[in-house]
Design a protein around this motif. Structure first.
Motif, short mmCIF file in Angstrom:
data_model
loop_
_atom_site.label_atom_id
_atom_site.label_comp_id
_atom_site.label_asym_id
_atom_site.label_seq_id
_atom_site.Cartn_x
_atom_site.Cartn_y
_atom_site.Cartn_z
N VAL A 577 67.85 11.42 28.22
CA VAL A 577 67.76 11.55 29.68
C VAL A 577 68.93 10.81 30.31
O VAL A 577 69.19 9.65 29.97
CB VAL A 577 66.44 10.97 30.22
CG1 VAL A 577 66.38 11.13 31.74
CG2 VAL A 577 65.24 11.63 29.57
N GLN A 578 69.62 11.47 31.23
CA GLN A 578 70.68 10.82 32.00
C GLN A 578 70.25 10.79 33.46
O GLN A 578 70.03 11.83 34.09
CB GLN A 578 71.98 11.60 31.88
CG GLN A 578 73.16 10.96 32.60
CD GLN A 578 73.69 9.75 31.88
OE1 GLN A 578 74.13 9.81 30.74
NE2 GLN A 578 73.62 8.60 32.55
N ALA A 594 64.33 4.60 34.28
CA ALA A 594 64.84 4.52 32.91
C ALA A 594 64.08 3.48 32.11
O ALA A 594 63.76 3.68 30.92
CB ALA A 594 66.33 4.21 32.91
N ARG A 595 63.75 2.33 32.74
CA ARG A 595 62.99 1.30 32.04
C ARG A 595 61.59 1.81 31.66
O ARG A 595 61.10 1.54 30.56
CB ARG A 595 62.86 0.05 32.92
CG ARG A 595 64.12 -0.82 32.92
CD ARG A 595 63.85 -2.17 33.58
NE ARG A 595 63.68 -2.03 35.03
CZ ARG A 595 64.68 -2.11 35.90
NH1 ARG A 595 65.93 -2.30 35.47
NH2 ARG A 595 64.46 -1.98 37.20
N GLU A 600 58.31 4.05 26.95
CA GLU A 600 57.61 5.16 26.29
C GLU A 600 58.31 5.59 25.00
O GLU A 600 57.92 6.56 24.36
CB GLU A 600 57.52 6.36 27.24
CG GLU A 600 56.72 6.12 28.49
CD GLU A 600 55.23 6.10 28.23
OE1 GLU A 600 54.79 6.74 27.26
OE2 GLU A 600 54.51 5.41 28.98
N GLY A 601 59.38 4.87 24.63
CA GLY A 601 60.12 5.21 23.42
C GLY A 601 61.18 6.26 23.62
O GLY A 601 61.71 6.81 22.65
N LEU A 602 61.51 6.58 24.88
CA LEU A 602 62.52 7.60 25.17
C LEU A 602 63.88 6.93 25.36
O LEU A 602 63.96 5.76 25.74
CB LEU A 602 62.12 8.37 26.43
CG LEU A 602 60.75 9.04 26.37
CD1 LEU A 602 60.40 9.66 27.72
CD2 LEU A 602 60.71 10.10 25.27
N ARG A 603 64.93 7.70 25.10
CA ARG A 603 66.29 7.17 25.20
C ARG A 603 66.88 7.63 26.53
O ARG A 603 67.33 8.77 26.67
CB ARG A 603 67.13 7.65 24.01
CG ARG A 603 66.60 7.14 22.68
CD ARG A 603 67.51 7.45 21.52
NE ARG A 603 67.50 8.84 21.12
CZ ARG A 603 66.64 9.38 20.25
NH1 ARG A 603 65.68 8.61 19.70
NH2 ARG A 603 66.70 10.66 19.92
N ALA A 604 66.86 6.73 27.51
CA ALA A 604 67.29 7.06 28.87
C ALA A 604 68.43 6.16 29.30
O ALA A 604 68.50 4.99 28.92
CB ALA A 604 66.12 6.92 29.84
N ASP A 605 69.34 6.71 30.09
CA ASP A 605 70.49 5.96 30.60
C ASP A 605 70.71 6.38 32.05
O ASP A 605 70.20 7.42 32.50
CB ASP A 605 71.72 6.28 29.75
CG ASP A 605 72.80 5.23 29.89
OD1 ASP A 605 72.60 4.26 30.66
OD2 ASP A 605 73.86 5.39 29.24
#
Length: 673
Positions: A577-578, A594-595, A600-605
């Motif tokens: 996710v961007q 994003a936090r 939730e274990g997702l890779r967000a930036d």
């Protein structure tokens, strides 16, 4: 005039025909313009069917099969003929050029030349123009049988051809030189032959030492293109002179050529080496050495996701995770048989405390020691050991290619120890496990290859009975899958036969994936002397089955990069996710989102740069991020985002909780979206 009987063989019928003595193969297929050669065998001999020119004169009892230009053999003949036309064009435009070899290869051909100055792109254009003229001249390929001395006289100005005649070792023998790209160039098959290119007057326009067969005439070349030139050592040996190699391709129609060129363009777009740089996944620093990749943070995310998932799946399938060192005493690899039979693929010995050690090229010897560490009972079998074992192989520099051919890599390597009676079920278990893993990663178009031994070569060890049993087990299991099974004679490992999975990617290219190998040699008393206590109390030798599901993590990642063109499915994407704030005042809103997603274990930036929103979206698209969450004033006020997909679709006003749910479900389901 006397007559003779021949049989024409087609896929669905055999037709016996009576023809006049002296009939040529072309006369059988005069109404079939797609036929450019024939496969001929004679009932009265045990000789294998041989490819022949259409000018071949038939004999009594011949079995004759037409070879169409769009078949595998037909394309090879077309491309080999085109290589001859290239060589003629080169010597027309560069008379000083000396001829090397010019075989067909996968999807094309090449020809090697000894010239003073390397060919330029402009030279290739001139050569293409000259080739078109030769093709238009409709020169006829004409075969002549010659003696060694006669060939030496005719080819006195061609030193490389003279060397090939010398390799032949006399007209009654045959031998093969192995080019470094794997092209077999046979220089004798019972007789030595020269092919003349005859012009319309019947005069020799050009000639070459060649075993053939060829097209009837140059005009039968429908479509070709020269691709590039490169340096290549004569006969693939770096001790020999460096020649200039011209690569080309030829196809049965202009449409087939255009399709191929389109595939080449698409392959270049998907090249994992380029995408690896663009997406900041991995690199190959010169300071480390050729074929030794390093993974950057984003590449490390993909590698870890692959390893975590595969480790979990192995444990679910009954494997026990083990670990072994990178080096071992040299004697271990003598015991396993690798040094005598695979020594050229291993690095030289290291001196450690006065003893010789080797970097390991395989994990199986160490797994054998784990098995042998204590007495085993039949009740423990099958015993399945698994690790991500790092191995090192001394690949020649000419074959190293990005991640798909490296010198250091990690195998998802397993070894199953079982009773002979358990072996068929264990092979089936391993093969089905491997196929299910490939499907999990989005690869679902494959066939199987069965590699067996060549009994005439001494690189294989073990009895005929053991090889027969092992081969039959693998063949039965492979056929039970319902997948296409392709034979690979002589391709087995020295210790036993194997099944390999050949997978097709998104643009139809074939890659070798994992393997299942049946090994009755390493457990033997002459090797590791592995035993188990049978139900009757006797000590028996287990069967050892090797399996690497990916083959190697590095190679599989390279294949995945090209299969997906860098646009990984969400569960594998390094950034899932961007966040894209429309203005700086929206940064904190998206940082908080994003936090929550990371929790939730997702890779967000979040893109906190000074770029405008459209530039941020473009950057995320270039980085092939699956999901973009865009936020402006209205979104902040409503507790929502604009949810944008990688393909450009966008849903506005999506509540934050819904946005998190969408991403989480896509990742959890391993969706390919």
């Amino acid at each position: 005039m006397s007559q003779l009987t021949v049989t024409v063989i087609r896929p669905d019928e055999r037709t016996e025909q009576t023809v006049e003595t002296g009939t040529k193969a072309w006369q059988l297929f005069a109404d079939e313009p797609e036929v450019i050669a024939a496969r001929v065998s004679t009932r009265s001999t045990d000789d294998e069917p041989a490819l022949r020119d259409l000018s071949h004169e038939l004999s009594e009892g011949d079995l004759v099969e037409p070879v169409a230009i769009d078949s595998a053999d037909g394309r090879d003949i077309l491309r080999h003929s085109c290589a001859h036309v290239l060589a003629q064009a080169v010597q027309d435009l560069f008379p000083e050029a000396k001829l090397g070899i010019g075989p067909p290869i996968t999807d094309g051909f090449y020809y090697d030349f000894d010239v003073e100055t390397p060919f330029t792109p402009a030279d290739l254009e001139k050569l293409e123009s000259r080739m078109r003229k030769i093709i238009k001249e409709n020169q006829r390929f004409s075969r002549r049988v010659v003696g060694d001395d006669e060939a030496r006289v005719e080819l006195a100005e061609e030193p490389y051809k003279l060397e090939l005649i010398g390799l032949k070792g006399g007209a009654s023998t045959s031998s093969t030189t192995q080019d470094f790209e794997g092209a077999n160039v046979e220089v004798g098959a019972g007789e030595l032959t020269i092919y003349d290119n005859l012009d319309r007057k019947g005069e020799v326009a050009w000639k070459d030492l060649c075993r053939g067969p060829h097209l009837p005439t140059t005009r039968r070349i429908p479509a070709f293109k020269l691709m590039r030139s490169a340096a290549a050592y004569w006969r693939g040996d770096e001790k020999n002179k460096q020649l200039q190699r011209v690569y080309g391709t030829a196809w049965e129609s202009k449409e087939a050529l255009d399709d191929y060129l389109h595939r080449i363009e698409e392959a270049e777009r998907r090249d994992h080496r380029k995408l690896g740089r663009d997406l900041d996944l991995f690199s190959f620093p010169d300071e480390i050495g050729s074929g030794l990749p390093v993974f950057h943070p984003k590449g490390g995310v993909i590698k870890r996701a692959m390893e975590d998932y595969v480790r979990e799946r192995h444990i679910q399938e009954g494997f026990e995770y083990v670990g072994t060192p990178h080096i071992a005493k040299e004697g271990l690899f003598h015991t396993s048989g690798h040094l005598p039979y695979y020594g050229e693929g291993m690095y030289p010995a290291l001196d450690v405390d006065g003893m010789e050690y080797r970097l390991k090229a395989m994990n199986c010897p160490m797994h054998n020691l784990i098995y042998r560490s204590r007495q085993r009972s039949y009740r423990e079998l099958p015993l399945r050991l698994f690790e991500f074992g790092h191995v090192y192989r001394h690949e020649k520099s000419g074959v190293i290619h990005g991640l798909t051919r490296v010198r250091g890599f990690a195998q998802d390597d397993s070894h199953s120890y079982c009773t002979p009676e358990q072996a068929p079920d264990e092979v089936a278990h391993l093969l089905n496990f491997m196929l299910s893993l490939l499907r999990d990663f989005g690869i679902d178009d494959f066939y199987l290859e069965l590699s067996t031994r060549d009994a005439s070569k001494d690189k294989f060890i073990g009895s005929d009975e053991d090889w027969a049993v092992a081969t039959q087990v693998l063949e039965d299991v492979a056929r039970a899958t319902g997948l296409e099974l392709v034979p690979d004679p002589g391709g087995a490992a020295y210790y036993g036969p194997k099944i390999s999975v050949q997978a097709r990617d998104a643009i139809g290219r074939t890659w070798q994936m994992g393997t299942v190998q049946y090994d009755f040699n390493q457990p033997s008393a002459d090797r590791f002397n592995l035993e188990y206590v049978a139900a009757d109390g006797t000590r028996q030798q287990p069967v050892m089955i090797h399996s690497a599901k990916f083959g190697s993590i590095e190679r599989f990642m390279g294949v995945l990069v090209e299969h997906y063109a860098g646009a990984f499915p969400p569960w594998l994407a390094p950034v899932q996710v961007q966040g894209i704030p429309i203005a700086e005042r929206h940064n904190d809103y998206l940082l908080d989102l994003a936090r929550r997603m990371k929790a939730e274990g997702l890779r967000a930036d979040v893109d906190l740069s000074d770029d405008r929103m459209q530039k941020k979206i473009r950057n995320a698209q270039l980085q092939k991020v699956p999901f973009m969450l865009i936020a402006g004033d209205d979104d902040v006020e409503a507790g929502a985002v604009s949810f944008r997909y990688r393909d450009g679709r966008q849903d506005n006003g999506v509540p934050v909780d819904e946005a998190i749910r969408r991403v989480a479900e896509a990742v959890a389901s391993r969706s390919q979206v």
